[in-house]
Design a protein around this motif. Structure first.
Motif, PDB file in Angstrom:
ATOM      1  N   ALA A 145       0.819  -1.217   0.000  1.00 43.53           N
ATOM      2  CA  ALA A 145       0.000   0.000   0.000  1.00 43.53           C
ATOM      3  C   ALA A 145       0.853   1.267   0.000  1.00 43.53           C
ATOM      4  CB  ALA A 145      -0.920   0.008   1.219  1.00 43.53           C
ATOM      5  N   ASP A 238      -6.820  -6.911  -2.901  1.00 43.69           N
ATOM      6  CA  ASP A 238      -6.534  -6.391  -4.242  1.00 43.69           C
ATOM      7  C   ASP A 238      -7.755  -6.320  -5.148  1.00 43.69           C
ATOM      8  OD1 ASP A 238      -6.766  -9.156  -4.426  1.00 43.69           O
ATOM      9  OD2 ASP A 238      -5.270  -9.341  -6.009  1.00 43.69           O
ATOM     10  N   LEU A 244      -6.254  -2.081  -0.903  1.00 44.36           N
ATOM     11  CA  LEU A 244      -5.274  -1.316  -1.666  1.00 44.36           C
ATOM     12  C   LEU A 244      -5.929  -0.231  -2.507  1.00 44.36           C
ATOM     13  CD1 LEU A 244      -2.772  -4.114  -2.793  1.00 44.36           C
ATOM     14  CD2 LEU A 244      -2.658  -2.610  -0.796  1.00 44.36           C
ATOM     15  N   PRO A 251      -0.686   1.627  -5.448  1.00 42.63           N
ATOM     16  CA  PRO A 251      -0.189   0.459  -4.709  1.00 42.63           C
ATOM     17  C   PRO A 251       0.568  -0.517  -5.597  1.00 42.63           C
ATOM     18  CG  PRO A 251      -2.516   0.205  -5.166  1.00 42.63           C
ATOM     19  CD  PRO A 251      -2.155   1.597  -5.615  1.00 42.63           C
TER      20      PRO A 251
END
Length: 458
Positions: A145, A238, A244, A251
């Protein structure tokens, strides 16, 4: 965000597979050191007024579970113990730090693991594997991140990352499989919160101390929800609206699959010898050299210039802090406290000392400026340069990239024990403190956490 590779599922599978057999001797030794450091810091934290208040609040849960609260005879459910003990571990500004993720894993992951293990009867070896997995989660998610951007956006990394670390730790001890850990992270995504607003107001900063506790409690709760069969999203890290995407700026999801430079993240941890923001520790080491082991006086020194990452200029230059936490984040005050009383007087940041004339006289001699090279190496290194100008015209300069307690410049076990003993103070007799050390030493071979709980719950 990349959607063709399921980084969340791959990471949860990797952490599920991390078991006691995966740990080598060096891993176990490091985990024992981290557990000792956490317990010492948590003991110190229990004397803080907000933790005293939390202990009083926790009385309503007395007898509801098997998990002990540090420095107390209260037994409660795992989520309550994780909350109170996590907050205690984050209350003295002495908890361990994973620099690259700008987070404090120990204060979240260790109390969560001990609390859940008290309910499940997990062995010491299984607890250590679960703790290692929790550190790994917080470290890699924070790196993916770009933690420095997460904090710049106003999110507190320990809080927003910690819930994922606690969830995987608790999930492993509750027997969740890899998909179950992903499900727990799905719940954790909805429980991930923690604002940096505490750093912008002169009062109310105590809420920051509770962030590790909130993260520990919520991570335990997330794992319990997955165990209860309540479904949750599986792409919590994700996915399109995963962690993220929501918390990070540009990220790097692939970092979720990359192990750190020293193997497991537990070996990338900095342990704090000084009770202030980690970014200021290299400055203290520089002051040690330039002031003759802190013996120089205000009659001898004209000015002190500190160079480092821009964050020092932007967030750490309050010259007259009004709360202990503000003092621990104040670069000028930390210089003053260090030169007035030495770097290991943990009580120098207490409210009673905020108007101390000796401290403030030093603080008024301090200047700060950004350094491009130190900015470029941050947050992999929390480096600073100290330049001290003396009245006789002499100038001394010391540049420190890795302070005492970092992986590159570690504290030895004896210094770590002395730190813990000082924080435990009169709460434990010498014999009782030795019992605590013995329990940690034997922890890899214990069948449960009962002995360790008894040793820290006095």
């Amino acid at each position: 965000m990349t959607h063709n590779v399921d980084h969340t599922q791959a990471f949860s599978a990797e952490l599920h597979a991390l078991d006691s057999g995966s740990l080598g001797e060096a891993d176990r030794i490091q985990l024992q050191a981290l557990i000792l450091d956490y317990i010492g810091v948590a003991f110190g934290g229990t004397e803080r007024p907000w933790i005293v208040a939390l202990h009083q609040w926790a009385e309503r849960y007395r007898g509801t579970g098997k998990a002990r609260i540090v420095a107390s005879d209260i037994k409660a459910t795992a989520e309550i113990a994780a909350f109170v003990n996590g907050a205690a571990g984050h209350s003295f500004e002495l908890d361990d730090t994973h620099d690259a993720s700008m987070s404090h894993p120990g204060a979240v992951v260790i109390p969560a693991s001990l609390a859940v293990a008290a309910e499940t009867g997990a062995s010491g070896r299984d607890v250590m594997a679960a703790v290692a997995a929790g550190y790994e989660a917080m470290a890699r998610i924070g790196i993916a991140a770009r933690a420095e951007r997460v904090i710049a956006a106003g999110f507190h990394p320990t809080a927003v990352l910690g819930v994922f670390g606690a969830a995987v730790t608790a999930g492993k001890l509750l027997g969740l499989n890899a998909d179950g850990i992903s499900c727990a992270w799905g719940h954790a995504l909805s429980l991930s919160a923690g604002s940096m607003q505490f750093s912008q107001e002169v009062t109310g900063a105590e809420v920051k101390r509770l962030h590790a506790g909130y993260a520990g409690r919520n991570g335990v709760l997330a794992a319990q929800m997955a165990l209860a069969g309540i479904d949750a999203p599986r792409r919590s890290l994700d996915g399109k609206y995963g962690f993220l995407a929501l918390y990070a700026d540009d990220p790097i999801p692939a970092e979720l699959s990359r192990m750190g430079p020293n193997g497991l993240a537990i070996h990338d941890i900095s342990i704090k010898p000084y009770a202030c923001c980690r970014l200021l520790h290299s400055m203290i080491d520089g002051l040690r050299t330039t002031t003759g082991n802190f013996t120089a006086t205000t009659d001898q020194i004209v000015s002190i210039k500190v160079r480092g990452p821009r964050k020092l200029v932007e967030q750490h230059m309050v010259r007259r802090p009004r709360t202990p936490m503000a003092a621990q984040y104040s670069l000028p005050y930390t210089v003053g406290a260090t030169l007035a009383y030495g770097p290991e007087r943990f009580d120098a940041f207490e409210a009673a000392n905020l108007s101390d004339a000796r401290i403030l006289a030093w603080a008024d001699r301090v200047e700060v400026e950004a350094d491009e090279a130190l900015e470029a190496s941050y947050p992999a290194h929390f480096g600073t340069e100290v330049e001290v100008a003396f009245r006789d015209g002499e100038r001394r300069t010391e540049r420190v990239l890795d302070s005492v307690g970092t992986p590159a410049n570690p504290m030895d076990i004896e210094r770590l024990r002395l730190k813990a003993r000082a924080l435990v103070g009169g709460r434990l007799s010498d014999a009782a403190f030795q019992t605590l050390l013995d329990e940690i030493q034997s922890f890899p071979t214990t069948s449960g956490v009962g002995g360790l709980q008894e040793a820290f719950a006095r």
